[in-house]
Structures are given as C-alpha cells and as structure tokens.
Design a protein around this motif. Structure first.
Motif, PDB file in Angstrom:
ATOM      1  N   GLU A 147      -0.726  38.058 -41.130  1.00  0.00           N
ATOM      2  CA  GLU A 147      -1.884  37.576 -40.377  1.00  0.00           C
ATOM      3  C   GLU A 147      -2.958  38.650 -40.317  1.00  0.00           C
ATOM      4  OE1 GLU A 147      -0.545  34.267 -40.507  1.00  0.00           O
ATOM      5  OE2 GLU A 147      -2.216  34.331 -39.097  1.00  0.00           O
ATOM      6  N   LYS A 148      -2.532  39.869 -40.074  1.00  0.00           N
ATOM      7  CA  LYS A 148      -3.479  40.977 -39.995  1.00  0.00           C
ATOM      8  C   LYS A 148      -4.229  41.122 -41.307  1.00  0.00           C
ATOM      9  CE  LYS A 148      -2.020  44.395 -37.616  1.00  0.00           C
ATOM     10  NZ  LYS A 148      -1.318  45.612 -37.127  1.00  0.00           N
ATOM     11  N   ASP A 192      -6.009  34.647 -33.063  1.00  0.00           N
ATOM     12  CA  ASP A 192      -5.236  34.135 -31.930  1.00  0.00           C
ATOM     13  C   ASP A 192      -3.738  34.289 -32.175  1.00  0.00           C
ATOM     14  OD1 ASP A 192      -4.486  30.843 -30.637  1.00  0.00           O
ATOM     15  OD2 ASP A 192      -4.498  32.772 -29.603  1.00  0.00           O
ATOM     16  N   LEU A 193      -3.302  33.901 -33.386  1.00  0.00           N
ATOM     17  CA  LEU A 193      -1.874  34.012 -33.688  1.00  0.00           C
ATOM     18  C   LEU A 193      -1.426  35.470 -33.668  1.00  0.00           C
ATOM     19  CD1 LEU A 193       0.843  32.839 -34.538  1.00  0.00           C
ATOM     20  CD2 LEU A 193       0.103  32.987 -36.921  1.00  0.00           C
ATOM     21  N   LEU A 194      -2.260  36.341 -34.204  1.00  0.00           N
ATOM     22  CA  LEU A 194      -1.893  37.755 -34.254  1.00  0.00           C
ATOM     23  C   LEU A 194      -1.695  38.312 -32.849  1.00  0.00           C
ATOM     24  CD1 LEU A 194      -1.414  40.287 -35.943  1.00  0.00           C
ATOM     25  CD2 LEU A 194      -3.867  40.741 -35.840  1.00  0.00           C
ATOM     26  N   ARG A 196      -0.880  36.660 -30.204  1.00  0.00           N
ATOM     27  CA  ARG A 196       0.348  36.089 -29.638  1.00  0.00           C
ATOM     28  C   ARG A 196       1.592  36.774 -30.200  1.00  0.00           C
ATOM     29  NH1 ARG A 196      -0.148  29.619 -28.748  1.00  0.00           N
ATOM     30  NH2 ARG A 196      -2.404  29.361 -28.963  1.00  0.00           N
ATOM     31  N   LEU A 197       1.597  36.994 -31.515  1.00  0.00           N
ATOM     32  CA  LEU A 197       2.783  37.591 -32.134  1.00  0.00           C
ATOM     33  C   LEU A 197       2.983  39.019 -31.645  1.00  0.00           C
ATOM     34  CD1 LEU A 197       2.487  36.294 -35.817  1.00  0.00           C
ATOM     35  CD2 LEU A 197       4.207  35.638 -34.126  1.00  0.00           C
ATOM     36  N   GLU A 198       1.890  39.758 -31.534  1.00  0.00           N
ATOM     37  CA  GLU A 198       2.027  41.140 -31.079  1.00  0.00           C
ATOM     38  C   GLU A 198       2.435  41.183 -29.614  1.00  0.00           C
ATOM     39  OE1 GLU A 198      -1.645  43.003 -32.252  1.00  0.00           O
ATOM     40  OE2 GLU A 198      -0.730  43.709 -34.123  1.00  0.00           O
ATOM     41  N   GLY A 199       2.040  40.144 -28.874  1.00  0.00           N
ATOM     42  CA  GLY A 199       2.444  40.064 -27.474  1.00  0.00           C
ATOM     43  C   GLY A 199       3.920  39.777 -27.299  1.00  0.00           C
ATOM     44  N   LEU A 200       4.547  39.238 -28.354  1.00  0.00           N
ATOM     45  CA  LEU A 200       5.971  38.917 -28.276  1.00  0.00           C
ATOM     46  C   LEU A 200       6.854  40.145 -28.416  1.00  0.00           C
ATOM     47  CD1 LEU A 200       6.275  35.700 -30.484  1.00  0.00           C
ATOM     48  CD2 LEU A 200       6.265  35.843 -27.995  1.00  0.00           C
ATOM     49  N   ARG A 201       6.286  41.223 -28.922  1.00  0.00           N
ATOM     50  CA  ARG A 201       7.107  42.416 -29.154  1.00  0.00           C
ATOM     51  C   ARG A 201       7.550  43.020 -27.832  1.00  0.00           C
ATOM     52  NH1 ARG A 201       5.408  46.501 -33.803  1.00  0.00           N
ATOM     53  NH2 ARG A 201       4.279  45.164 -35.217  1.00  0.00           N
ATOM     54  N   GLY A 202       8.854  43.106 -27.680  1.00  0.00           N
ATOM     55  CA  GLY A 202       9.375  43.632 -26.425  1.00  0.00           C
ATOM     56  C   GLY A 202       9.888  45.040 -26.608  1.00  0.00           C
ATOM     57  N   ALA A 203      11.002  45.313 -25.925  1.00  0.00           N
ATOM     58  CA  ALA A 203      11.591  46.648 -25.996  1.00  0.00           C
ATOM     59  C   ALA A 203      11.962  46.960 -27.441  1.00  0.00           C
ATOM     60  CB  ALA A 203      12.822  46.721 -25.105  1.00  0.00           C
ATOM     61  N   GLU A 204      11.725  48.191 -27.843  1.00  0.00           N
ATOM     62  CA  GLU A 204      12.072  48.652 -29.188  1.00  0.00           C
ATOM     63  C   GLU A 204      11.395  47.820 -30.280  1.00  0.00           C
ATOM     64  OE1 GLU A 204      16.265  48.323 -29.099  1.00  0.00           O
ATOM     65  OE2 GLU A 204      16.431  49.526 -27.282  1.00  0.00           O
ATOM     66  N   LYS A 205      10.261  47.251 -29.942  1.00  0.00           N
ATOM     67  CA  LYS A 205       9.446  46.499 -30.902  1.00  0.00           C
ATOM     68  C   LYS A 205      10.159  45.295 -31.486  1.00  0.00           C
ATOM     69  CE  LYS A 205       6.521  50.373 -32.275  1.00  0.00           C
ATOM     70  NZ  LYS A 205       5.930  51.112 -33.406  1.00  0.00           N
ATOM     71  N   THR A 206      11.170  44.792 -30.801  1.00  0.00           N
ATOM     72  CA  THR A 206      11.839  43.603 -31.308  1.00  0.00           C
ATOM     73  C   THR A 206      11.215  42.353 -30.707  1.00  0.00           C
ATOM     74  OG1 THR A 206      13.471  43.744 -29.552  1.00  0.00           O
ATOM     75  CG2 THR A 206      14.019  44.793 -31.656  1.00  0.00           C
ATOM     76  N   PRO A 219      -0.610  23.429 -34.511  1.00  0.00           N
ATOM     77  CA  PRO A 219      -1.574  22.305 -34.498  1.00  0.00           C
ATOM     78  C   PRO A 219      -3.001  22.699 -34.855  1.00  0.00           C
ATOM     79  CG  PRO A 219      -0.070  22.077 -32.672  1.00  0.00           C
ATOM     80  CD  PRO A 219       0.243  23.401 -33.306  1.00  0.00           C
ATOM     81  N   CYS A 220      -3.411  23.931 -34.565  1.00  0.00           N
ATOM     82  CA  CYS A 220      -4.796  24.303 -34.869  1.00  0.00           C
ATOM     83  C   CYS A 220      -5.038  24.400 -36.374  1.00  0.00           C
ATOM     84  CB  CYS A 220      -5.157  25.628 -34.194  1.00  0.00           C
ATOM     85  SG  CYS A 220      -4.437  27.055 -34.973  1.00  0.00           S
ATOM     86  N   LEU A 221      -3.969  24.377 -37.167  1.00  0.00           N
ATOM     87  CA  LEU A 221      -4.147  24.444 -38.621  1.00  0.00           C
ATOM     88  C   LEU A 221      -4.692  23.146 -39.202  1.00  0.00           C
ATOM     89  CD1 LEU A 221      -0.994  26.468 -39.751  1.00  0.00           C
ATOM     90  CD2 LEU A 221      -3.343  27.257 -39.450  1.00  0.00           C
ATOM     91  N   GLU A 222      -4.887  22.139 -38.363  1.00  0.00           N
ATOM     92  CA  GLU A 222      -5.575  20.930 -38.834  1.00  0.00           C
ATOM     93  C   GLU A 222      -6.943  21.293 -39.415  1.00  0.00           C
ATOM     94  OE1 GLU A 222      -4.715  17.618 -38.672  1.00  0.00           O
ATOM     95  OE2 GLU A 222      -2.750  17.859 -37.746  1.00  0.00           O
ATOM     96  N   ALA A 223      -7.483  22.416 -38.965  1.00  0.00           N
ATOM     97  CA  ALA A 223      -8.784  22.862 -39.475  1.00  0.00           C
ATOM     98  C   ALA A 223      -8.736  23.109 -40.977  1.00  0.00           C
ATOM     99  CB  ALA A 223      -9.216  24.125 -38.739  1.00  0.00           C
TER     100      ALA A 223
END
Lengths: 506, 223
Positions: A147-148, A192-194, A196-206, A219-223
C-alpha cells in the motif's frame, strides 16, 4: 523518411494492435541509422558467447558471497557490472551484494520494498513465534508495504506526469483527464487502508486480526470500476498523443529519469488495476498461515468473498467498456447497417484480422449479438483508427457457420483465384445469413488453425446463446440497452469531480 | 549517440493461477530464490542488459491467471514484444490450458508477438516417488511440454525457480533474444523489399531453434 512513415501508416491501417507496435519500430528506425543495424547483428552473434560460458560455472548455493562472483560473471558482463556499481555507490553508501541486477535495483523502490521483510524490522522477539505465525506476519507486512508503495507511485504520477504536462500545455486538461481518469481519487483510499493497517500493529509489531479491517475497507474499491473502465479509451488516446513529438519527448525523458525506475507512463497508469487483483492472492496467503480458532478464521473468508465480488464486477464492467469502445469506433456507410443488435450487445467475444475471398484484410468483430465485418481506415495521420462497416452486419441469431476443410478447393472458385499459385486453401470457414435482411455469405481465412478454431468456437457460442436469448424474452432488450448508460453517467460525474479537485493544484 | 541507443522490450508473463509465474519473476529480479519468505506480489520492473554497445531495457509484467480477470487482464498486453506462457509441470491440467485458454487469448490480443512456452517447477520431477504420493497426478514430461510447444509454434524451456536461478536467467535471456530478433526483423521489414522479408523470417527460426537446443543441453547438465 517520409516513405517510411507512409509505409507505416499503410501497415497500421490493418489493426490498432499492430499499429502500436509498428509505431515503436518507426521510432526505433528514427534513432537507428544504418550503423545501428550492424550492432544489432553483433548482438545476435555474441548471444552465443554468454550461453556457452554459462554452462561452465557450476551453480552454488552461497550466491550471496562475493568470492564466487568472478567465476559466475562472464567477461562481457563486467563492463556493465562496473557501470552499475558506480551508479549504486552514488545512490547508497552501504555495500551491496555483487549482483548486476541487484545493483540495478539498488536505486529503485522495488528492491527497497521487496528486500525488507517483517522479520528484518523486528528485534529478537521472533524466536518466540511459530514458523506459521512468522509467515503470517510476513504476508501482512507485504500487504502493508504494498500500500505504501502504491501511494508513492500514484502520487508520483500526479506530480511528475499530470501536473507538468498540464502546466507546460503538452496536452489539454480534457485529454489529461481522459488519460489519467480518476487516478487521483484512488490515492486517499489507499492512504486510509495504510493508516488502518499500521494501527493494527501491536506489541512487537505483530498484527493480530486483519480480516475485519479488510472487510470494512474493501467496499470502497468500487471506485475501481470507473478507473478500469476508463483505461481502454485512455490507452488508445495515449497512443494517439504519443505521435505528437512534444508528448513523446516528455514521456521519454521521464522514462529515462531515475524516479521512474525506467517504467513508462502506461506502467504507472496500470498500477491500480494490477494492485486490485493482488488482494485475493495476499488474503489467500494470510489464510494459509492462519491456524484454526484464530480470531481471523471467520473474517478472512468473508473478506475474500467480498473482494472477489468486487473484482468480478470490475471485470464485467471493463468488458462492457471495451465493447462500447469498439462500437464507437465503427463507421457506417449506410444507415441500414446500424442494426439493433450492435447497440444491444454487452460484450465482445473476440475480434481480429481475417482475410476475405478477394484476399482483402478485414477486421472482424464478434459482439455478443452480431458479427460485424469491417475495413480499418485511418481518419487522418494522427487520428485514431476507425473501422468502416463492410456489407451488412450479421445477427448471431440468424448466422450459419460452415467449417471448410483444408486442402480442398472451395466450392466458390474465387479463393483459388485470390491466392495465385496456391492450389490448397487452409484455415477457412464460411459465415452466412438468411435473416430479415438480404442474404449474404462470406468465406474467411484465419492466420493458422488455432486462430480459426478460436473463431469457430466463439461463433458457435455466440450463435447458441443468441438463439437461447431470443427464445426466452424480447422485452429484456430495452432494459439491457440502457444498462451501459449509467456507467457512462458515472464516468462523466467522476470526470467532473476530478476536474474540480485538480483546479486548486493549478 | 548511436552507441547509447536503448532497445526497449516488454515481456508479459501469463499462465494459470499458482503455476509459478510470480516466483519466476521474483527469482529473476533478485537472481536467487529467497530463503526466508517468497513474496506474493511482483511489481512491474525493468531490467537492463548490456551487450557490446546494445543496451536492452527489459520491462517485465506479471499477470493474474484467474478467470475472474479475463476482461481486465488484456490491459497488460499492449505493446508486448514477447509473452511467456507458463505452466506447472506438477499439474498437467495447466499444460492443457496452454492450448485451451492461453494460446487463444494471446492470439486475440497480441497477434504479432513472440511466444515462449515455459515449464515451471521442473524440480518436481526429481523426486517422482514422493511427488506421486503427495498428489494424484504424474508430472508432465519434457516431451509433453515440447510437443505442446510445437503445437503453438513456440520454443520450449524449463526452469526451477527454487533450485536453479540459472535456468530462470536463461529463460529471460532467450526471451530477450526473441524480442531483439523481432525488432530487428521489424526494422528491416520497413526498409526492405518483400523478398528480404521472407529471408528474414526463414533465418530467424534456426537461431531460436539453436538456442532452444542449447537450453535443452543445459537443462540436462543441471540435472
């Protein structure tokens, strides 16, 4: 100079696909004088050298070790190697693996992205995780890095291609709008996805759960429907504008610059479509590494189903857009040629070049409901290729197909006359109709037996489905005729929005 | 100026899903099979070769083999100089689809493009007994691949991305030669008379056959 261009124009009149390639050849001949013909021949002669040399060195597992480099590298490649090395050193200070291709990539994003793994970003905690979990984290990391990378590339397209061409007046805003489509509106979606994904990283970057996030975001990929539908026309216009010297020169300079990684504009414009079809692959890999009773166990299959549905929709609409594109390219000599089936067709089975009994090259389109024979004509030197409809289009529902055996003279003697000295006619079939219009019959010749078989297969499919459809219901036709228009309306609306967004940047 | 002339070639890699296309491209780009993690995605990439004064810019395009994308995939094909049709040696149905699906698709969208048939995962033949136990299929033989290549009028090459990066490099070397040969012929076609066209066409085949033969020998050497 001019005679060559004339010849190219004549050749390009047969098929838009061939035209693109011949133009490339024309460009090549522009740069290559007579002297360059010889170096090309040299290449052919020298090509055997490297092949022979490669047999001698035995492949070793420790290819990363610099020690074996002298053994593996043919003498001819050392020159390139040293050049690459100097380029690499300017870009990065740290020492690089002594591989020519690795050095080539040293200055490009793909190497940076693909060479870095999730396990490289984590300190020493990974030994506590199972092999399966490490694999799972690697795939999620690859998804995130992708994504990045996409965001960087799409932003680059806007900043380095779109805006300069607009400011320098290399193309009009309308033309640029057609070529770039709604690309600008896709960037925020991936940002937006990036996040969210980076926000999911918890302890030890997992990352624990990723399925719900993807379900919520897909759903936003309808674009993408709008963007991909636009690409068929965008490619045609881009090829047309490339014949303008200013455009061609600008694009070539960009491709030769380091920021583009030697990829051309179409590579970049294709990135969104290419990325879209990667999501199912990435999800599938995550699923393989997800154990039972994992929180993602239920969400991942649902996310997969969702993205598959979206891609199926994109694929369907893109087929319709292609059909619409070629339909618009048809020219009619008489109004009676505008049969209803042409407008009512939703997709194109296949199209290509076939020869008629007179040895004439025809470009034949098999739309969903009708077979159309055409002769390609160039509007003007720089205009798009258009197709002059030849005789009366033949509705698939009224079509008859006859396979003509190879080697036997056709019952109509004209084939023999057309191919002087050729007693045997190959790869031929006949299509005929006795429908409401005047009956007609055409013998057509394909390039080879496989091409012929493909045409016969498509024709049979079209005939069968067309008759089935006719038998079912005719009231459906009006509705289906209208179905392409909402997509067009969306395109226009998106284009307007896109223009508005671009105004402040000017 | 002439000495810095670049020849641009575009190669598109197609084939059934999961037959080894992305691994092939990743191994070529990195010149080795990744030890820890095999990437799922291959981003379009341009590799450079330099032979004497001729520099070849090889643009590589990965595609998705899934039938979900039959209308979307053709957007990859414009301007392709060569197409690699890949199949998985361990799954005979992917070889059958070369003729059933891929040959027809490429004929329609790239009627004048060079085609090469690539058998991926040739290492699966090495341990035949284990393979047969794990799956219900018998791997495709070299002859089966070679016969299919004859049917579609294409050179045939095999590789194992996992065990032999040399075999991968050879494939792209041959593909590059096919592109160069095609461009060379096209240039001549513009300048020369019809008689020369025929001569060019005839002469280009023995060279490709010659390379195919050497590749075959090489493959045996590796095994």
């Amino acid at each position: 100079m001019e005679p060559e261009e004339t010849e190219v124009d004549l050749s390009s009149s047969w098929s838009p696909i061939t035209r693109e390639r011949l133009l490339t050849c024309a460009n090549l001949s522009d740069f290559a004088g007579e002297e360059d013909d010889f170096p090309i021949s040299d290449h052919m002669q020298d090509s055997e050298g490297p092949c022979n040399k490669r047999v001698k060195p035995v492949d070793k597992g420790a290819s990363v070790t610099g020690i074996i480099t002298p053994v593996k590298t043919p003498a001819l490649k050392r020159l390139g190697q040293s050049i690459q090395r100097s380029i690499s050193f300017r870009t990065e200070a740290r020492p690089l693996p002594p591989m020519p291709r690795s050095r080539q990539k040293a200055s490009s994003f793909p190497r940076r992205r693909s060479s870095q793994l999730w396990s490289d970003t984590v300190d020493n905690m990974s030994h506590e995780l199972s092999t399966k979990e490490i694999k799972r984290q690697e795939v999620i990391y690859e998804l995130t890095q992708g994504e990045k990378q996409l965001i960087e590339d799409l932003s680059l397209v806007k900043k380095v291609y779109y805006e300069p061409m607009l400011k320098l007046d290399i193309m009009t805003e309308s033309e640029l709008g057609q070529i770039f489509g709604t690309l600008d509106s896709l960037i925020p979606l991936h940002e937006d996805l990036l996040v969210r994904l980076e926000g999911l990283r918890g302890a030890e970057k997992t990352v624990q759960e990723v399925g719900p996030t993807m379900m919520d975001w897909f759903p936003c990929l309808e674009a993408y429907i709008t963007y991909c539908c636009n690409q068929v026309g965008a490619k045609a216009l881009l090829d047309q504008k490339k014949q303008d010297k200013r455009v061609e020169q600008f694009l070539r300079l960009c491709q030769e610059s380091s920021f583009s990684r030697k990829l051309d504009l179409w590579n970049f414009l294709d990135l969104p479509r290419s990325r879209l079809v990667k999501y199912p692959l990435l999800l599938k890999e995550i699923q393989k590494s997800t154990p039972l009773d994992h929180p993602d166990e239920d969400a991942l299959p649902q996310a997969m189903e969702l993205i598959q549905r979206i891609i199926t929709e994109v694929n369907l609409k893109t087929g319709e857009a292609e059909c619409q594109f070629y339909r618009r390219g048809l020219c009619y000599a008489e109004d009676s040629q505008r049969v209803a089936e042409i407008q009512a067709s939703r997709f194109l089975y296949c199209h290509g070049e076939l020869k008629s009994t007179k040895g004439q090259k025809l470009h034949v389109f098999l739309f969903e409901l009708v077979l159309v024979l055409t002769r390609p004509v160039a509007q003007d030197r720089e205009g798009p290729v258009q197709f002059q409809v030849y005789r009366q289009p033949m509705p698939a529902a009224h079509l008859h197909l006859e396979d003509l055996p190879d080697g036997e003279p056709s019952s109509s003697g004209s084939f023999r006359g057309a191919f002087t000295g050729n007693d045997k006619v190959k790869n031929c079939f006949r299509v005929s109709t006795t429908g409401r219009s005047k009956s007609q019959s055409h013998s057509l010749q394909a390039n080879d037996s496989f091409n012929k078989q493909q045409w016969i297969s498509c024709l049979r499919q079209a005939m069968v489905q067309s008759r089935d459809r006719q038998a079912q219901s005719s009231p459906c036709n009006p509705n289906e005729r209208l179905s392409p228009e909402p997509a067009l309306y969306n395109n226009i609306a998106e284009l307007t929005i896109n223009s508005d967004v671009d105004m402040p940047d000017t | 100026m002439d000495h810095h002339h670049d020849l641009k070639c575009k190669i598109v890699v197609v084939g059934d899903t999961q037959c080894g296309k992305t691994s092939l491209l990743n191994v070529f780009a990195k010149d080795s099979f990744p030890e820890n993690y095999v990437p799922t995605v291959f981003e379009n990439y341009t590799a450079s070769f330099e032979v004497d004064t001729l520099r070849v810019e090889l643009s590589l395009w990965d595609t998705s083999g899934s039938p979900y994308y039959d209308n979307v995939r053709p957007l990859s094909y414009p301007d392709a100089d060569a197409v690699l049709i890949c199949f998985d040696i361990g799954r005979p149905e992917t070889l059958e689809n070369v003729l059933r699906k891929w040959k027809g698709e490429i004929e329609e969208f790239c009627p004048n493009t060079k085609i090469l048939l690539v058998g991926c995962k040739s290492d699966l033949r090495a341990d035949l007994a284990t393979f047969v136990q794990l799956s219900n299929d018998i791997p495709s033989s070299y002859d089966q691949g070679s016969n299919m290549a004859k049917l579609i009028s294409a050179p045939y090459i095999e590789c194992s991305a996992q065990q032999s990066e040399n075999s991968v490099r050879d494939i792209f070397h041959i593909a590059t030669l096919a592109c160069v040969s095609k461009n060379n012929k096209s240039v001549k076609r513009i300048k020369s008379s019809r008689a020369t066209k025929r001569t060019s066409r005839v002469s280009s085949r023995p060279e490709l056959d010659s390379h195919l033969h050497k590749t075959k020998a090489k493959t045996c050497t590796v095994m």
